[in-house]
Design a protein around this motif. Structure first.
Motif, PDB file in Angstrom:
ATOM      1  N   GLY A   1       2.241   1.909  -3.354  1.00 17.76           N
ATOM      2  CA  GLY A   1       1.275   2.298  -4.367  1.00 17.76           C
ATOM      3  C   GLY A   1       1.150   1.291  -5.494  1.00 17.76           C
ATOM      4  O   GLY A   1       0.997   1.667  -6.667  1.00 17.76           O
ATOM      5  N   LEU A   2       1.182   0.008  -5.170  1.00 21.26           N
ATOM      6  CA  LEU A   2       1.082  -1.028  -6.200  1.00 21.26           C
ATOM      7  C   LEU A   2      -0.296  -1.018  -6.858  1.00 21.26           C
ATOM      8  O   LEU A   2      -1.311  -0.781  -6.198  1.00 21.26           O
ATOM      9  CB  LEU A   2       1.342  -2.408  -5.593  1.00 21.26           C
ATOM     10  CG  LEU A   2       2.705  -2.639  -4.936  1.00 21.26           C
ATOM     11  CD1 LEU A   2       2.808  -4.078  -4.445  1.00 21.26           C
ATOM     12  CD2 LEU A   2       3.851  -2.294  -5.879  1.00 21.26           C
ATOM     13  N   ASP A   3      -0.312  -1.299  -8.172  1.00 20.36           N
ATOM     14  CA  ASP A   3      -1.576  -1.409  -8.896  1.00 20.36           C
ATOM     15  C   ASP A   3      -1.395  -2.388 -10.059  1.00 20.36           C
ATOM     16  O   ASP A   3      -0.354  -3.040 -10.178  1.00 20.36           O
ATOM     17  CB  ASP A   3      -2.066  -0.041  -9.387  1.00 20.36           C
ATOM     18  CG  ASP A   3      -1.055   0.665 -10.290  1.00 20.36           C
ATOM     19  OD1 ASP A   3      -0.271  -0.021 -10.991  1.00 20.36           O
ATOM     20  OD2 ASP A   3      -1.034   1.914 -10.293  1.00 20.36           O
ATOM     21  N   ARG A   4      -2.377  -2.463 -10.932  1.00 19.18           N
ATOM     22  CA  ARG A   4      -2.361  -3.448 -12.022  1.00 19.18           C
ATOM     23  C   ARG A   4      -1.281  -3.173 -13.068  1.00 19.18           C
ATOM     24  O   ARG A   4      -0.945  -4.060 -13.846  1.00 19.18           O
ATOM     25  CB  ARG A   4      -3.733  -3.490 -12.693  1.00 19.18           C
ATOM     26  CG  ARG A   4      -4.816  -4.109 -11.827  1.00 19.18           C
ATOM     27  CD  ARG A   4      -6.186  -4.016 -12.500  1.00 19.18           C
ATOM     28  NE  ARG A   4      -7.221  -4.622 -11.679  1.00 19.18           N
ATOM     29  CZ  ARG A   4      -7.640  -5.880 -11.798  1.00 19.18           C
ATOM     30  NH1 ARG A   4      -7.108  -6.661 -12.724  1.00 19.18           N
ATOM     31  NH2 ARG A   4      -8.588  -6.360 -11.018  1.00 19.18           N
ATOM     32  N   GLN A   5      -0.760  -1.974 -13.107  1.00 24.46           N
ATOM     33  CA  GLN A   5       0.292  -1.652 -14.076  1.00 24.46           C
ATOM     34  C   GLN A   5       1.694  -1.872 -13.509  1.00 24.46           C
ATOM     35  O   GLN A   5       2.687  -1.752 -14.233  1.00 24.46           O
ATOM     36  CB  GLN A   5       0.165  -0.190 -14.530  1.00 24.46           C
ATOM     37  CG  GLN A   5      -0.969   0.080 -15.519  1.00 24.46           C
ATOM     38  CD  GLN A   5      -2.324   0.039 -14.853  1.00 24.46           C
ATOM     39  OE1 GLN A   5      -2.510   0.685 -13.815  1.00 24.46           O
ATOM     40  NE2 GLN A   5      -3.258  -0.695 -15.429  1.00 24.46           N
ATOM     41  N   SER A   6       1.782  -2.199 -12.244  1.00 24.10           N
ATOM     42  CA  SER A   6       3.084  -2.289 -11.584  1.00 24.10           C
ATOM     43  C   SER A   6       3.920  -3.458 -12.097  1.00 24.10           C
ATOM     44  O   SER A   6       3.424  -4.579 -12.263  1.00 24.10           O
ATOM     45  CB  SER A   6       2.903  -2.436 -10.068  1.00 24.10           C
ATOM     46  OG  SER A   6       2.236  -1.318  -9.529  1.00 24.10           O
TER      47      SER A   6
ATOM     48  N   TRP B   1       1.619  -9.951  -4.131  1.00 24.86           N
ATOM     49  CA  TRP B   1       1.691  -8.907  -5.162  1.00 24.86           C
ATOM     50  C   TRP B   1       0.832  -9.287  -6.357  1.00 24.86           C
ATOM     51  O   TRP B   1       0.124  -8.434  -6.916  1.00 24.86           O
ATOM     52  CB  TRP B   1       3.129  -8.691  -5.632  1.00 24.86           C
ATOM     53  CG  TRP B   1       4.221  -8.597  -4.612  1.00 24.86           C
ATOM     54  CD1 TRP B   1       5.485  -9.100  -4.725  1.00 24.86           C
ATOM     55  CD2 TRP B   1       4.203  -7.926  -3.327  1.00 24.86           C
ATOM     56  NE1 TRP B   1       6.246  -8.822  -3.609  1.00 24.86           N
ATOM     57  CE2 TRP B   1       5.487  -8.097  -2.736  1.00 24.86           C
ATOM     58  CE3 TRP B   1       3.231  -7.227  -2.619  1.00 24.86           C
ATOM     59  CZ2 TRP B   1       5.813  -7.594  -1.480  1.00 24.86           C
ATOM     60  CZ3 TRP B   1       3.549  -6.717  -1.362  1.00 24.86           C
ATOM     61  CH2 TRP B   1       4.814  -6.893  -0.809  1.00 24.86           C
TER      62      TRP B   1
ATOM     63  N   PHE C   1      -2.752  -7.418  -5.209  1.00 26.49           N
ATOM     64  CA  PHE C   1      -2.579  -6.147  -5.910  1.00 26.49           C
ATOM     65  C   PHE C   1      -2.732  -6.285  -7.420  1.00 26.49           C
ATOM     66  O   PHE C   1      -2.782  -5.271  -8.124  1.00 26.49           O
ATOM     67  CB  PHE C   1      -1.207  -5.543  -5.572  1.00 26.49           C
ATOM     68  CG  PHE C   1      -1.086  -5.098  -4.141  1.00 26.49           C
ATOM     69  CD1 PHE C   1      -1.604  -3.883  -3.733  1.00 26.49           C
ATOM     70  CD2 PHE C   1      -0.467  -5.898  -3.195  1.00 26.49           C
ATOM     71  CE1 PHE C   1      -1.500  -3.465  -2.410  1.00 26.49           C
ATOM     72  CE2 PHE C   1      -0.349  -5.492  -1.872  1.00 26.49           C
ATOM     73  CZ  PHE C   1      -0.874  -4.268  -1.480  1.00 26.49           C
ATOM     74  N   ARG C   2      -2.762  -7.524  -7.918  1.00 25.85           N
ATOM     75  CA  ARG C   2      -2.964  -7.792  -9.345  1.00 25.85           C
ATOM     76  C   ARG C   2      -1.913  -7.112 -10.216  1.00 25.85           C
ATOM     77  O   ARG C   2      -2.220  -6.577 -11.290  1.00 25.85           O
ATOM     78  CB  ARG C   2      -4.363  -7.340  -9.779  1.00 25.85           C
ATOM     79  CG  ARG C   2      -5.501  -7.942  -8.982  1.00 25.85           C
ATOM     80  CD  ARG C   2      -5.788  -9.352  -9.404  1.00 25.85           C
ATOM     81  NE  ARG C   2      -6.929  -9.914  -8.706  1.00 25.85           N
ATOM     82  CZ  ARG C   2      -7.426 -11.132  -8.937  1.00 25.85           C
ATOM     83  NH1 ARG C   2      -6.866 -11.896  -9.861  1.00 25.85           N
ATOM     84  NH2 ARG C   2      -8.449 -11.590  -8.263  1.00 25.85           N
ATOM     85  N   VAL C   3      -0.656  -7.104  -9.750  1.00 26.92           N
ATOM     86  CA  VAL C   3       0.389  -6.426 -10.505  1.00 26.92           C
ATOM     87  C   VAL C   3       0.645  -7.131 -11.830  1.00 26.92           C
ATOM     88  O   VAL C   3       0.304  -8.309 -12.009  1.00 26.92           O
ATOM     89  CB  VAL C   3       1.695  -6.344  -9.685  1.00 26.92           C
ATOM     90  CG1 VAL C   3       1.454  -5.612  -8.369  1.00 26.92           C
ATOM     91  CG2 VAL C   3       2.283  -7.737  -9.439  1.00 26.92           C
TER      92      VAL C   3
ATOM     93  N   GLU D   1       0.831  -1.212   0.000  1.00 24.99           N
ATOM     94  CA  GLU D   1       0.000   0.000   0.000  1.00 24.99           C
ATOM     95  C   GLU D   1       0.860   1.254   0.000  1.00 24.99           C
ATOM     96  O   GLU D   1       0.576   2.215  -0.724  1.00 24.99           O
ATOM     97  CB  GLU D   1      -0.928  -0.021   1.218  1.00 24.99           C
ATOM     98  CG  GLU D   1      -2.019  -1.078   1.125  1.00 24.99           C
ATOM     99  CD  GLU D   1      -2.676  -1.377   2.463  1.00 24.99           C
ATOM    100  OE1 GLU D   1      -2.251  -0.767   3.482  1.00 24.99           O
ATOM    101  OE2 GLU D   1      -3.584  -2.218   2.500  1.00 24.99           O
TER     102      GLU D   1
END
Length: 281
Positions: A47-52, A68, A72-74, A44
C-alpha cells in the motif's frame, strides 16, 4: 574474501538494470521486467503512496529503491544491505538518478544489528518496512519481525516476499537431506523455512495483525527455472552477450533446478506476505 551477495545478477539484466530477485513471471519474459514486476507487486500489497516512509531491509543493487521513489513517489527511503559491492552500486544509482541524501539514507550492514537501524533511521519511524526476496537469508527472521515491529509507526506495514514449506511436502529422508544441503549452500538458515501456520504465528507473536499471504509460487519458481534453462541452451555466442560467466551460470543452473524440484514435489512455496503493526513494542 569474496561476497556471497555480489553483482553477479548484473549479467542477467538489460543494460542499465541491476535487479537481483527471482522475478514475477505472470506476463514478463525478460529477467529485468520480471524482477520489476515482483517489486511492483510487493509495493502494491504494502500500500505504498506519497506519504510513505520506507525502510528497505536488503535493497540489493538499488533498482527497487528507485522504483519506490519514482513509481510510487514515496516521501523517503531508508535501508540496509549486507553486501558491500551492492550497497556501493546502489549509491551510484541513486546519485545518478538525482536523489539527495535527504530523501534516501542507505547503509551497509547486518539487518539483525540494532545499530544498523539507528544509523539509518535515527529517531525516525518508517510507515513501511519491506524485504524483497531476501528475508530467508536473514540470520534470524523471527528476530527481524520483532525489530521491524519496534521501529514501525503505529499501524505501520511490513511487507515481504518469502519461501515457506508447503503444508504437505513430498519429502522423504533423501529429499530432506537435499533440502538441508541446498539451504546451507544458499546461506539460508533452516529455521527460516517453516510452514504457513508457524509463519503466521511468528508474525502475530511479533505484534502484527491483518496478515495477508498470497501464493505466487507458480509465477516465480518454475518460471525462473524455465528462464535459466532457456538461457543455458542459447548458442555460446548469444549467451556471451549477457556477460554471464561460467561460475555464475553454474550457480543459477543449480538454483533453478532446485527451485523446480522443490516446486514439483510441493516442498517449498513462494509468497507475498503483509501485516500491520497492532501493538507497541
Amino acid at each position: 574474501m569474496s561476497e556471497f551477495h555480489n553483482l553477479a545478477e548484473l549479467a542477467l539484466n538489460r543494460e542499465g538494470q541491476s535487479w537481483g530477485n527471482l522475478g514475477y513471471w505472470k506476463t514478463a519474459i525478460d529477467y529485468s521486467d520480471a524482477c520489476r514486476a515482483l517489486a511492483l507487486l510487493l509495493g502494491e500489497q504494502a500500500g505504498l503512496d506519497r506519504q510513505s516512509v520506507i525502510f528497505d531491509a536488503g535493497f540489493g543493487c538499488g533498482d527497487q529503491l528507485l522504483l519506490w521513489l519514482e513509481h510510487f513517489r514515496v516521501a523517503q527511503v531508508h535501508g540496509a544491505n549486507l553486501s558491500r559491492s551492492q550497497t556501493a552500486h546502489a549509491r551510484e544509482k541513486l546519485t545518478e538518478a538525482g536523489f539527495p541524501g535527504a530523501a534516501t539514507t542507505i547503509v551497509e550492514g547486518d539487518i539483525n544489528d540494532p545499530d544498523i537501524w539507528s544509523a539509518t533511521l535515527g529517531t525516525n519511524h518508517p510507515s513501511h518496512i519491506l524485504a524483497l526476496d531476501c528475508a530467508y537469508h536473514f540470520p534470524d527472521r523471527a528476530a527481524f519481525f520483532a525489530t521491524a515491529q519496534q521501529h514501525l509507526v503505529p499501524a505501520g506495514r511490513l511487507a515481504l516476499t518469502d519461501f515457506m514449506l508447503s503444508d504437505h511436502p513430498q519429502m522423504g529422508p533423501l529429499a530432506h537431506r537435499l533440502l538441508r544441503w541446498m539451504l546451507k549452500r544458499a546461506h539460508i538458515a533452516e529455521a527460516n523455512i517453516v510452514r504457513q501456520d508457524r509463519y503466521r504465528r511468528q508474525l502475530r507473536e511479533a505484534g502484527f495483525g491483518e496478515i495477508h499471504i498470497l501464493d505466487i509460487s507458480e509465477q516465480v519458481m518454475p518460471a525462473f527455472a524455465a528462464y535459466i534453462q532457456a538461457l543455458r541452451h542459447k548458442q555460446p555466442a548469444e549467451r556471451g552477450r549477457t556477460k554471464l560467466g561460467w561460475t555464475a551460470l553454474v550457480k543459477y543452473t543449480v538454483t533453478s533446478r532446485f527451485l523446480k524440484w522443490a516446486y514439483d514435489r510441493s516442498i517449498l512455496r513462494y509468497y507475498v506476505i503483509s501485516g500491520t503493526r497492532t501493538r507497541r513494542g
